[in-house]
Design an enzyme around this catalytic site. Structure first.
Site, PDB file in Angstrom:
ATOM      1  N   LYS A 102       0.810  -1.227   0.000  1.00 36.89           N
ATOM      2  CA  LYS A 102       0.000   0.000   0.000  1.00 36.89           C
ATOM      3  C   LYS A 102       0.842   1.276   0.000  1.00 36.89           C
ATOM      4  O   LYS A 102       0.451   2.285  -0.585  1.00 36.89           O
ATOM      5  CB  LYS A 102      -0.969   0.016   1.178  1.00 36.89           C
TER       6      LYS A 102
ATOM      7  N   GLU B  59      -2.970   7.467   7.849  1.00 39.08           N
ATOM      8  CA  GLU B  59      -3.869   8.173   6.923  1.00 39.08           C
ATOM      9  C   GLU B  59      -4.880   8.950   7.745  1.00 39.08           C
ATOM     10  O   GLU B  59      -5.387   8.432   8.739  1.00 39.08           O
ATOM     11  CB  GLU B  59      -4.662   7.162   6.072  1.00 39.08           C
TER      12      GLU B  59
ATOM     13  N   HIS C 229     -16.164  -5.426   6.726  1.00 42.54           N
ATOM     14  CA  HIS C 229     -15.348  -5.405   5.510  1.00 42.54           C
ATOM     15  C   HIS C 229     -15.746  -6.471   4.495  1.00 42.54           C
ATOM     16  O   HIS C 229     -15.017  -6.732   3.542  1.00 42.54           O
ATOM     17  CB  HIS C 229     -13.857  -5.494   5.843  1.00 42.54           C
TER      18      HIS C 229
ATOM     19  N   ARG D 174      -7.461  -8.165  -9.869  1.00 42.42           N
ATOM     20  CA  ARG D 174      -8.170  -9.407 -10.208  1.00 42.42           C
ATOM     21  C   ARG D 174      -9.578  -9.050 -10.673  1.00 42.42           C
ATOM     22  O   ARG D 174     -10.010  -7.908 -10.551  1.00 42.42           O
ATOM     23  CB  ARG D 174      -8.274 -10.290  -8.957  1.00 42.42           C
TER      24      ARG D 174
HETATM   25  C1  MV4 Z   1     -10.325   4.051   5.615  1.00 42.89           C
HETATM   26  C2  MV4 Z   1     -11.518   4.567   6.139  1.00 42.89           C
HETATM   27  C3  MV4 Z   1     -11.535   5.896   6.485  1.00 42.89           C
HETATM   28  N1  MV4 Z   1     -10.421   6.646   6.336  1.00 42.89           N
HETATM   29  N2  MV4 Z   1      -9.254   4.830   5.475  1.00 42.89           N
HETATM   30  C4  MV4 Z   1     -11.751  -0.474   5.357  1.00 42.89           C
HETATM   31  C5  MV4 Z   1     -11.248  -1.579   4.504  1.00 42.89           C
HETATM   32  C6  MV4 Z   1      -9.999  -1.088   3.855  1.00 42.89           C
HETATM   33  N3  MV4 Z   1     -10.063  -1.381   2.462  1.00 42.89           N
HETATM   34  C7  MV4 Z   1      -9.948   0.366   4.136  1.00 42.89           C
HETATM   35  N4  MV4 Z   1     -11.052   0.697   4.970  1.00 42.89           N
HETATM   36  C8  MV4 Z   1     -11.271   1.958   5.372  1.00 42.89           C
HETATM   37  N5  MV4 Z   1     -10.228   2.784   5.232  1.00 42.89           N
HETATM   38  C9  MV4 Z   1      -9.314   6.084   5.851  1.00 42.89           C
HETATM   39  N6  MV4 Z   1      -8.229   6.849   5.729  1.00 42.89           N
HETATM   40  C10 MV4 Z   1     -12.621   3.742   6.262  1.00 42.89           C
HETATM   41  C11 MV4 Z   1     -12.489   2.427   5.898  1.00 42.89           C
HETATM   42  C12 MV4 Z   1     -13.653   1.627   6.084  1.00 42.89           C
HETATM   43  C13 MV4 Z   1     -14.362   1.127   5.005  1.00 42.89           C
HETATM   44  C14 MV4 Z   1     -13.944   1.324   3.710  1.00 42.89           C
HETATM   45  C15 MV4 Z   1     -14.636   0.830   2.660  1.00 42.89           C
HETATM   46  C16 MV4 Z   1     -15.790   0.112   2.895  1.00 42.89           C
HETATM   47  C17 MV4 Z   1     -16.216  -0.135   4.163  1.00 42.89           C
HETATM   48  C18 MV4 Z   1     -15.521   0.368   5.234  1.00 42.89           C
HETATM   49  C19 MV4 Z   1     -15.971   0.132   6.521  1.00 42.89           C
HETATM   50  C20 MV4 Z   1     -15.263   0.614   7.575  1.00 42.89           C
HETATM   51  C21 MV4 Z   1     -14.100   1.359   7.361  1.00 42.89           C
END
Ligand code: MV4
Length: 505
Positions: A116, A200, A235, A292
């Site tokens: 990442k 972040e 997630h 993918r």
């Molecule tokens: C975040 C975020 C808020 N701010 N990053 C969750 C899974 C991973 N792919 C990254 N995720 C998140 N990253 C920052 N800087 C909130 C989430 C997140 C989230 C993201 C996408 C879909 C569902 C989620 C549920 C909780 C938190």
């Protein structure tokens, strides 16, 4: 030209890939574990080979065994599906060494996007917005505190090798930094064997919106618009739709261009996905790239009329992209519901077992990508997703009505499923109005658990009475024939066509 494809996967996605192979007159080759001898993908393939014991590590993740089978059966190419080895750069390299085409991007691309921090650095150089944060390994909790103050709370600490929510911690204030830093680091080490972490800014109430992209060997890259994936629980995506009810044509165009720039920055070949977080002010940030085909790819196929697996195969053959950006036009609306063998009343615990009765929906605008059949035993070893219901209609309102109908038609016994939960989502006001973000499931938690509407219960009661009559009639008939009562057909009470709860005898 690819003539023989080994599908290194199981379940619905293996069947999905084989369907496109069949249309292209390509021989499909299944591999299967000892738990999957009777699985649909094995029955569906032109050839099938057992590759080991039930646990994934001994079968679907066994690189050397899969390569050996691919060589023995003279496969030209391997399609990895999703999950398992689909994002394993080492596997893609082994395929190349053996002269087998890996249907997916170059190993270097997979590595660059799997890390990442490296992905963030590349995106910044490509002019793709990323969430404000850091691009180096955090060396200490002290350094974390200093940077958190600069960024401003709340902040997230994330594992560089993470993704999909693993090795991630939310930090509300200074008092939480040290513990979050330490736990994220140790979780990262135990999950990924690498404890590199970064920071972040926390994006509040974000939408998860992803863009499908396709790239060929000659540097041509197009995007195939977006999928709204904000309905998630821990997630795990549950429902996806396209177009996103949240974004405007202007934002779609802008984000689409950034998605293309992101893919160009890594010389992307094949089908891939750029994930964005979008806040309520329509500010969007690159989150990660998936190298993918994704579970939710069918909604894009339905809205665009494109077979993404076919396009993947053409790209792997070295054919230049067969679509131009100008050809891409979203038509109508598609929704996907993931059907899972799980007990939504018992912490969504997976509920494997034997499928006793199955009636899948049908009719206009309905697509089912599944792999189960009556009598099939869902193994305990793999993912509990048994299939996906996908509907298409001319607009969102009609697609939603159609999905409610389709969920009503779907009848399955023998195992517990999340169908009732999905029905509740399809009637939840926030979903119906298209006003939801990634907080939807948490916010609507209790309402989504509720029992069926009373008229639905009434329908079921009438169906039970009908089933009882059916049972008595069968009993009588069997007695008359003096055959064993055990031979009587199973009562199919759930399928009595009593949509209005009226029974005529
Ligand atoms: C975040 C975020 C808020 N701010 N990053 C969750 C899974 C991973 N792919 C990254 N995720 C998140 N990253 C920052 N800087 C909130 C989430 C997140 C989230 C993201 C996408 C879909 C569902 C989620 C549920 C909780 C938190």
């Amino acid at each position: 030209m690819i003539k023989r494809i080994l599908v290194a996967n199981r379940g619905e996605i293996a069947v999905r890939v084989m369907r496109s192979c069949k249309e292209m007159e390509i021989t499909s080759i299944a591999i299967f574990s000892e738990a999957d001898r009777t699985a649909k993908h094995v029955l569906f393939a032109d050839e099938a080979y057992c590759i080991g014991a039930a646990p994934s590590n001994e079968s679907y993740l066994n690189i050397e065994k899969i390569i050996e089978v691919a060589k023995d059966c003279r496969a030209d190419a391997i399609h990895p599906g999703y999950g398992f080895l689909s994002e394993n750069a080492g596997f893609a390299r082994r395929c190349a060494q053996e002269g087998i085409i890996f249907i997916g991007p170059k190993p270097e691309t997979m590595e660059a996007m799997g890390d990442k921090i490296s992905a963030r650095i590349r995106m910044i150089s490509a002019g793709v917005p990323v969430v404000p944060g850091t691009q180096e390994n955090l060396e200490s909790a002290g350094e974390a505190i200093r940077i958190c103050r600069e960024i401003g709370f709340p902040v997230m600490v994330k594992a560089s090798m993470g993704g999909g929510g693993k090795g991630m911690r939310l930090i509300h204030d200074e008092a939480e930094v040290e513990e979050a830093y330490n736990t994220a680091k140790s979780e990262a080490m135990s999950s990924f064997g690498d404890d590199t972490v970064y920071l972040e800014k926390f994006v509040e109430e974000p939408h998860h919106i992803e863009f499908q992209i396709l790239g060929d060997r000659y540097g041509n890259i197009i995007h195939l618009c977006e999928r709204e994936c904000s309905v998630q629980r821990r997630h795990q995506k549950i429902v996806e739709e396209s177009p996103s009810p949240f974004i405007t044509p202007q934002l779609r165009k802008e984000m689409g261009e950034k998605a293309v720039a992101a893919a160009k920055a890594v010389g992307y070949e094949g089908a891939g996905t750029i994930e964005f977080l979008v806040d309520k002010h329509h500010r969007y940030y690159f989150l990660e790239m998936n190298t993918r085909l994704q579970v939710e790819h069918p909604i894009t196929e339905e809205v665009l009329g494109v077979d993404l697996v076919k396009e993947q195969i053409h790209i792997a053959n070295g054919t230049p992209l067969r679509l131009r950006q100008e050809d891409i036009r979203q038509r109508g609306h598609a929704i996907e519901c993931r059907i899972c063998a799980e007990d939504t009343d018992f912490n969504f615990m997976s509920s494997p077992g034997i499928i006793r009765q199955l009636t899948e929906p049908n009719g206009i605008g309905v697509r089912i990508d599944s792999y189960v059949y009556e009598g099939y035993e869902i193994p305990v070893y793999y993912d509990p997703m048994i299939g996906k219901l996908i509907v298409w209609a001319v607009n969102r309102k009609y697609a939603l009505e159609r999905m409610r109908r389709v969920l009503f038609e779907y009848k399955i016994t023998g195992i517990k499923t999340n169908i009732r939960y999905l029905r509740n989502i399809m009637s939840a006001p926030d979903f119906v109005n298209g006003k939801y973000d990634t907080g939807f499931i948490e916010k609507n938690g209790d309402a989504l658990q509720k029992a069926p509407e009373s008229n639905e219960t009434a329908t079921e009661n009438v169906a039970i009475i009908a089933a009882y009559i059916d049972y008595l009639m069968n009993l009588e008939e069997n007695n008359a024939n003096s055959s064993s009562a055990d031979n009587r057909p199973i009562s199919r009470w759930r399928e009595f066509g009593l949509h209005k709860g009226v029974l005529r005898i």
